[in-house]
Write an enzyme that holds these catalytic residues in place. Structure first.
Site, PDB file in Angstrom:
ATOM      1  N   ARG A   1     -85.650   6.010   2.427  1.00 11.17           N
ATOM      2  CA  ARG A   1     -86.939   6.170   1.741  1.00 11.17           C
ATOM      3  C   ARG A   1     -86.768   6.973   0.440  1.00 11.17           C
ATOM      4  O   ARG A   1     -86.921   6.437  -0.661  1.00 11.17           O
ATOM      5  CB  ARG A   1     -87.937   6.850   2.681  1.00 11.17           C
ATOM      6  CG  ARG A   1     -89.382   6.840   2.188  1.00 11.17           C
ATOM      7  CD  ARG A   1     -89.716   7.915   1.166  1.00 11.17           C
ATOM      8  NE  ARG A   1     -89.448   9.263   1.637  1.00 11.17           N
ATOM      9  CZ  ARG A   1     -89.520  10.336   0.867  1.00 11.17           C
ATOM     10  NH1 ARG A   1     -89.830  10.225  -0.406  1.00 11.17           N
ATOM     11  NH2 ARG A   1     -89.215  11.536   1.348  1.00 11.17           N
TER      12      ARG A   1
ATOM     13  N   HIS B   1     -86.398  20.613   2.826  1.00 14.63           N
ATOM     14  CA  HIS B   1     -86.090  19.350   2.139  1.00 14.63           C
ATOM     15  C   HIS B   1     -85.623  19.731   0.727  1.00 14.63           C
ATOM     16  O   HIS B   1     -86.435  19.955  -0.161  1.00 14.63           O
ATOM     17  CB  HIS B   1     -87.381  18.526   2.123  1.00 14.63           C
ATOM     18  CG  HIS B   1     -87.316  17.207   1.443  1.00 14.63           C
ATOM     19  ND1 HIS B   1     -87.305  16.006   2.124  1.00 14.63           N
ATOM     20  CD2 HIS B   1     -87.312  16.864   0.131  1.00 14.63           C
ATOM     21  CE1 HIS B   1     -87.303  15.000   1.268  1.00 14.63           C
ATOM     22  NE2 HIS B   1     -87.303  15.494   0.045  1.00 14.63           N
TER      23      HIS B   1
ATOM     24  N   CYS C   1     -87.871  11.898  -6.897  1.00  9.47           N
ATOM     25  CA  CYS C   1     -89.264  11.464  -6.891  1.00  9.47           C
ATOM     26  C   CYS C   1     -89.589  10.893  -8.264  1.00  9.47           C
ATOM     27  O   CYS C   1     -89.479  11.598  -9.266  1.00  9.47           O
ATOM     28  CB  CYS C   1     -90.184  12.641  -6.570  1.00  9.47           C
ATOM     29  SG  CYS C   1     -91.919  12.202  -6.663  1.00  9.47           S
TER      30      CYS C   1
ATOM     31  N   ASN D   1     -81.281  14.156  -3.049  1.00 12.09           N
ATOM     32  CA  ASN D   1     -81.364  15.133  -1.954  1.00 12.09           C
ATOM     33  C   ASN D   1     -79.974  15.683  -1.667  1.00 12.09           C
ATOM     34  O   ASN D   1     -78.974  15.080  -2.042  1.00 12.09           O
ATOM     35  CB  ASN D   1     -81.846  14.441  -0.670  1.00 12.09           C
ATOM     36  CG  ASN D   1     -83.282  13.994  -0.750  1.00 12.09           C
ATOM     37  OD1 ASN D   1     -83.586  12.960  -1.328  1.00 12.09           O
ATOM     38  ND2 ASN D   1     -84.165  14.767  -0.174  1.00 12.09           N
TER      39      ASN D   1
END
Ligand code: HMG
Ligand code: MG
Length: 306
Positions: free
Chosen positions: A15, A207, A240, A249
């Site tokens: 995702r 996160h 993002c 990440n």
């Protein structure tokens, strides 16, 4: 050092990773990626997102992905859901867990989901109520917990306020996102010190994006606060599209190396994750940035411990 014995890794690469790729990755490749991840020992995979396909066209095939993956019974497959329309699609696709999301800062919230923070709460409440009524668990994300690309540094009190509202809705876990990956351990320490005055460590996950190379340092800081759940993305993919400059990440394989070398169990096999990172690298046609994928390519043999 006071450290937890075991940590749960929540893989968000399919995702968070693929939403940020410039090209649309074919559904069959997404499915193959998720099926490979399902063989690594992970027990949680965020597979896609039921946001508006116009906003994130890379994940427009969310329903098809969920229909095609080989689900393993011990793995929870989750997806992002922004509103009632998204929930309808997610329930039809038989998602296991719903992840709602919003930001601690106005600027990013507005840019990312087209609403102010206060306008967002009732929208998410509808999703949470609907998901719980359908027997699903719900996770919440709070983005820009350290800094916002529009509003500057975020105060821990802003994060506490949003978290209180989300927990009041019946959400069981909140993942705190350093969305633009600029945070450093002192900032994470200040944030968690404040959060843990209000909530339990078990209610929180971290996160970390890794734009400035500080994600693993932030993980260690979080571990010393008793945090035992971390989001990460295969190969260090991610970002993002509505947070300019945000990069990937923390890479799952680099996180695994760190945790295992520190004697912390995860139940996940590093070598299988490395091989999966090589697979997606081949699909994307570009070198991924993680240290452990470089080792898997055979580029860092001299650094191996014999
Ligand atoms: P909007 O345009 O304000 O939506 O978008 P709206 O409610 O005004 O609806 C407009 C039209 O879109 C309507 O259709 C709706 O039916 C349709 P019309 O009546 O005009 O024909 N629509 C939808 N269609 C399909 N699925 C839906 C949906 N919703 C409305 N779910 C919205 C608001 C929230 C939907 C939009 O802003 C959006 O999709 N944003 C998503 C942005 C996003 O995905 N960002 C990346 C994920 S967040 C992230 O990466 C951070 C995280 O990793 C943590 C961290 O790093 O910090 C989680
Ligand atoms: Mg993210």
């Amino acid at each position: 050092m006071q450290l937890p014995k075991r940590v749960q890794i929540k893989e968000v690469g399919p995702r968070d990773g693929l939403q940020n790729e410039k090209v649309f990755i074919e559904t069959a490749h997404k499915v193959a990626l998720i099926d490979r991840l399902s063989e690594t020992g992970l027990d949680y995979i965020e597979v896609t997102s039921f946001v508006h396909p116009k906003w994130i066209p890379q994940l427009a095939d969310a329903v098809d992905v969920l229909k095609a993956i080989k689900r393993q019974k011990d793995i929870r497959y989750a997806a992002l859901v922004p509103n009632a329309k998204g929930l309808e699609r997610a329930l039809a696709a038989e998602i296991d867990e719903v992840s709602v999301f919003m930001s601690a800062s106005e600027g990013h919230n507005q840019s990312n989901i087209n609403k102010s923070i206060d306008e967002t709460f009732p929208v998410l409440k509808e999703v949470v109520d609907g998901a719980l009524a359908a027997g699903k668990t719900v996770r919440g994300y709070i983005s820009t917990v350290i800094a916002c690309p529009y509003d500057g540094y975020t105060k821990p009190a802003q994060v506490v306020r949003v978290a209180e509202k989300l927990f009041d809705m019946g959400i069981t876990e909140i993942s705190l996102g350093d969305t633009i990956g600029v945070g450093v351990p002192t900032q994470v320490d200040a944030l968690l010190s404040e959060m843990l005055r209000h909530f339990k460590a078990e209610q929180l996950a971290m996160h970390f994006h890794d734009t400035r190379g500080t994600a693993l340092a932030n993980v260690v800081t979080s571990l010393t606060h008793g945090i035992t759940k971390f989001d990460s993305a295969i190969g260090g993919l991610g970002g993002c599209p509505y947070a300019q400059g945000a990069s990937g990440n923390v890479a799952t394989e680099d996180l695994l190396y760190l945790l295992h070398e520190m004697g912390i169990e995860t139940g996940v096999e590093l070598e299988r994750v490395q091989q999966t990172a090589l697979y997606i690298e081949g699909i994307l046609g570009k070198k991924l940035s993680s240290k452990q994928v470089a080792i898997a390519r055979g580029e860092e043999e001299s650094c191996q411990i014999s």
